[in-house]
Design a protein around this motif. Sequence first.
Motif, short mmCIF file in Angstrom:
data_model
loop_
_atom_site.label_atom_id
_atom_site.label_comp_id
_atom_site.label_asym_id
_atom_site.label_seq_id
_atom_site.Cartn_x
_atom_site.Cartn_y
_atom_site.Cartn_z
N ASN A 92 90.21 32.28 50.15
CA ASN A 92 89.96 33.72 50.15
C ASN A 92 90.85 34.51 51.10
OD1 ASN A 92 87.88 33.48 48.26
ND2 ASN A 92 86.45 32.86 49.86
N GLY A 93 91.83 33.89 51.70
CA GLY A 93 92.68 34.59 52.65
C GLY A 93 93.95 35.12 52.02
N ASN A 94 94.49 36.17 52.62
CA ASN A 94 95.76 36.70 52.15
C ASN A 94 96.36 37.64 53.19
OD1 ASN A 94 95.19 39.64 51.58
ND2 ASN A 94 93.64 38.72 50.27
N ALA A 95 97.60 37.96 53.01
CA ALA A 95 98.29 38.96 53.82
C ALA A 95 98.97 39.93 52.87
CB ALA A 95 99.33 38.30 54.72
N LYS A 96 98.99 41.21 53.28
CA LYS A 96 99.67 42.25 52.51
C LYS A 96 100.71 42.89 53.41
CE LYS A 96 95.60 43.08 49.74
NZ LYS A 96 94.48 43.97 49.47
N LEU A 97 101.92 43.00 52.89
CA LEU A 97 103.03 43.59 53.62
C LEU A 97 103.58 44.75 52.79
CD1 LEU A 97 104.97 40.31 54.56
CD2 LEU A 97 103.21 41.48 55.91
N SER A 106 103.76 48.55 57.19
CA SER A 106 102.34 48.22 57.33
C SER A 106 102.13 46.76 56.97
CB SER A 106 101.53 49.11 56.38
OG SER A 106 100.19 48.70 56.34
N LYS A 107 101.22 46.12 57.71
CA LYS A 107 100.82 44.76 57.35
C LYS A 107 99.34 44.60 57.67
CE LYS A 107 102.13 42.14 61.53
NZ LYS A 107 102.91 41.00 62.02
N SER A 108 98.68 43.79 56.84
CA SER A 108 97.27 43.50 57.06
C SER A 108 97.01 42.08 56.60
CB SER A 108 96.38 44.48 56.31
OG SER A 108 96.57 44.36 54.91
N GLU A 109 95.99 41.46 57.18
CA GLU A 109 95.64 40.10 56.79
C GLU A 109 94.14 39.93 56.77
OE1 GLU A 109 94.14 37.61 58.81
OE2 GLU A 109 94.25 38.56 60.75
N SER A 110 93.72 38.98 55.99
CA SER A 110 92.31 38.65 55.89
C SER A 110 92.17 37.14 55.81
CB SER A 110 91.72 39.30 54.63
OG SER A 110 90.40 38.90 54.43
#
Length: 112
Positions: A92-97, A106-110
């Motif tokens: 269920n994890g990911n990163a968005k760049l 912008s970057k975000s991760e879960s």
Amino acid sequence: MRKLGFILAIVTALTVIMAGCNSSKSGSNLPDKPPQAATITKAEYDQIADNSTYEEAIKIIGGEGKIISESGTKGNPDYSVTYQFPAEGKDNGNAKLTFRNNKLISKSESNL
């Protein structure tokens, strides 16, 4: 009768040509699978600095991400694109760049 034979020969030839155009690279008639996005770890995510280019980011990650959104016109300074990378070893994890004009904005991760 000769006309019918000629038409039948043309239809057969077109059928064979069209069947050959429908083949994928692997030789089967199944469509090719789209390439999978490279996976990302928390350590890789942390290495990606603000203003990095997409090329610098994928060098750290080891492969390309999946485009999940785009805005603007490619090649223009206002063009923005967001890529998603699945987390390595986590379902269920990911990163968005997000890049604008090929610079990370912008970057975000879960759950990396």
